[in-house]
Scaffold this motif. Sequence first.
Motif, PDB file in Angstrom:
ATOM      1  N   THR A  83       0.820  -1.212   0.000  1.00 43.00           N
ATOM      2  CA  THR A  83       0.000   0.000   0.000  1.00 43.00           C
ATOM      3  C   THR A  83       0.850   1.256   0.000  1.00 43.00           C
ATOM      4  OG1 THR A  83      -0.247  -0.306   2.393  1.00 43.00           O
ATOM      5  CG2 THR A  83      -2.055  -1.021   1.019  1.00 43.00           C
ATOM      6  N   GLN A 109      -3.831   2.507  -0.666  1.00 45.66           N
ATOM      7  CA  GLN A 109      -4.617   1.328  -1.008  1.00 45.66           C
ATOM      8  C   GLN A 109      -4.984   1.338  -2.494  1.00 45.66           C
ATOM      9  OE1 GLN A 109      -5.605  -1.436   0.864  1.00 45.66           O
ATOM     10  NE2 GLN A 109      -6.266  -2.159  -1.157  1.00 45.66           N
ATOM     11  N   ALA A 110      -5.309   2.511  -3.016  1.00 49.56           N
ATOM     12  CA  ALA A 110      -5.681   2.622  -4.425  1.00 49.56           C
ATOM     13  C   ALA A 110      -4.521   2.237  -5.336  1.00 49.56           C
ATOM     14  CB  ALA A 110      -6.149   4.041  -4.736  1.00 49.56           C
ATOM     15  N   ASP A 113      -4.510  -1.533  -5.566  1.00 49.02           N
ATOM     16  CA  ASP A 113      -5.630  -1.989  -6.396  1.00 49.02           C
ATOM     17  C   ASP A 113      -5.408  -1.642  -7.869  1.00 49.02           C
ATOM     18  OD1 ASP A 113      -6.840  -2.819  -4.047  1.00 49.02           O
ATOM     19  OD2 ASP A 113      -8.046  -1.000  -3.848  1.00 49.02           O
ATOM     20  N   GLY A 116      -3.322  -4.275  -9.985  1.00 47.32           N
ATOM     21  CA  GLY A 116      -4.082  -5.478 -10.294  1.00 47.32           C
ATOM     22  C   GLY A 116      -5.163  -5.220 -11.328  1.00 47.32           C
ATOM     23  N   ASP A 117      -5.863  -4.093 -11.195  1.00 45.09           N
ATOM     24  CA  ASP A 117      -6.912  -3.760 -12.157  1.00 45.09           C
ATOM     25  C   ASP A 117      -6.320  -3.514 -13.549  1.00 45.09           C
ATOM     26  OD1 ASP A 117      -8.748  -3.943 -10.115  1.00 45.09           O
ATOM     27  OD2 ASP A 117      -8.893  -1.779  -9.796  1.00 45.09           O
ATOM     28  N   VAL A 130      -1.828 -11.995  -5.832  1.00 42.73           N
ATOM     29  CA  VAL A 130      -2.061 -11.486  -4.479  1.00 42.73           C
ATOM     30  C   VAL A 130      -1.649 -12.594  -3.515  1.00 42.73           C
ATOM     31  CG1 VAL A 130      -3.742 -10.575  -2.844  1.00 42.73           C
ATOM     32  CG2 VAL A 130      -3.933 -10.006  -5.278  1.00 42.73           C
ATOM     33  N   ASN A 186      -3.286  -8.616   1.612  1.00 43.18           N
ATOM     34  CA  ASN A 186      -3.643  -7.997   0.340  1.00 43.18           C
ATOM     35  C   ASN A 186      -2.447  -7.657  -0.537  1.00 43.18           C
ATOM     36  OD1 ASN A 186      -6.308  -8.046   1.182  1.00 43.18           O
ATOM     37  ND2 ASN A 186      -6.255  -5.982   2.001  1.00 43.18           N
ATOM     38  N   TYR A 382       0.410   4.298 -10.125  1.00 34.49           N
ATOM     39  CA  TYR A 382      -0.799   5.053  -9.781  1.00 34.49           C
ATOM     40  C   TYR A 382      -0.607   6.549 -10.000  1.00 34.49           C
ATOM     41  CZ  TYR A 382      -4.461   6.892  -6.627  1.00 34.49           C
ATOM     42  OH  TYR A 382      -5.511   7.572  -6.063  1.00 34.49           O
TER      43      TYR A 382
END
Length: 434
Positions: A83, A109-110, A113, A116-117, A130, A186, A382
């Motif tokens: 994260t 956290q985003a 994510d 993976g997205d 994961v 996670n 990100y």
Amino acid sequence: MRNADNLFAPDFQTTPYWWDRTPRPHLPETDPPVAADVVIVGSGYTGLHAAVEAARAGMATVVIDAEAAGWGCSSRNGGQISTSVKPDYATLSRCYGAAVAEAILRDGQASLDFVGDFVGREGIDCDFRVVGRFHGAHLPAKYDALARALEAPNPAFETRAFMVPREDLHGELGTDAYFGGCVFPNHASVDPARYHDGLLRVAREAGAKVIPHCPATSIARRAGTHDVATPRGTIRAGRVILATNGYSGPLSPWHRCRVIPIGSYMIATEPIAPELMDRLFPKDRVLSDTRRLVYYYRPSPDRRRVLFGGRVSVSETDPRKSGPKLHAELSRLFPELRRTRISHSWMGFVAYTFDTLAHIGETDGILYAMGYCGSGVGMASYLGAKLGLKAAGFEGACTGFDGLSFSTRPLYSGNPWFLGPAVMAYRIRDRFGL
């Protein structure tokens, strides 16, 4: 004591293990165009994710790099995704207030994510999994500190983390060197070079032009535009994105004096027996520990080798010298690997900041994101995408990092002269748990 030269396998290499499967791409070394809507300096995760968003927004997008695409830490790291935010909620709240603290942690956290997205959406074959992280307590007091940290409030997201006492350690890791630890279920792993290779494909398919071996030598601001000079010609750019992170140099002194380039060193072992791998790494987790000079390690995606990294020297050194030191630490954790030789030893530069936070923003008309503090796979991806959205003027580009003061220190110009003393001090603190 074993002769260091005998630690190296006959086919030993000082290039990253990841490059065996995914060599650096051979792109056309063409001359840059005379003009572009956006010019991105740096072709790692930050730069290419920015390029994807800008190109898909219809902007003429050019990415230039002094080396081959992804030559830096984007293809040299350990492939661990977390994260990405080091300060906890209490620390962030004291510094910036509760609302900003929550926003920063949500971005952390985003970032996890997001990778993976993106990998799933774009069909990138890069061994993304994961698997969870085991974070080992190297002293009894550190176990207690981890337990307190898990009990502390975090209103931004649910970690689902749990403690593993020492008596249950072998269920997570085949060593007696830790006093227990905690698991963050996670967290994820990836083959970083294959991830970069897939990202490069996506950026080029979106229309971005990626030009390797074409360094930016200067950036001059004009009325509403910038002139980006290279040895092959000057590009008139509507927007400029600086995506150099640990490889930031004299191109922009303002940015250079705000990040601390730190060499992070890694080794890969020769293949080991499957039954030994299963005993030492039964959960296939990514791994780290509570030292300030942290060790990070994991099985390779095919579970044939151990990949082990960390900081083992006071000053920057040669991978042939760092390799035996890393091997000694690996053997201390796992005595069964003492006779296993090193197949690869390499290094890359990460960028730390003085507040241990990543930063994104704009100065003198140059957009930037950098300073991922060793957690760049997720956060560089990100924030790179956010940069592309900002360059295109889209909504949804805001982050919790926007507006944070990006501080430097007096007398610091980008050469971390203080790194040696700091490493020695951290070693003492790690030994005594200070």
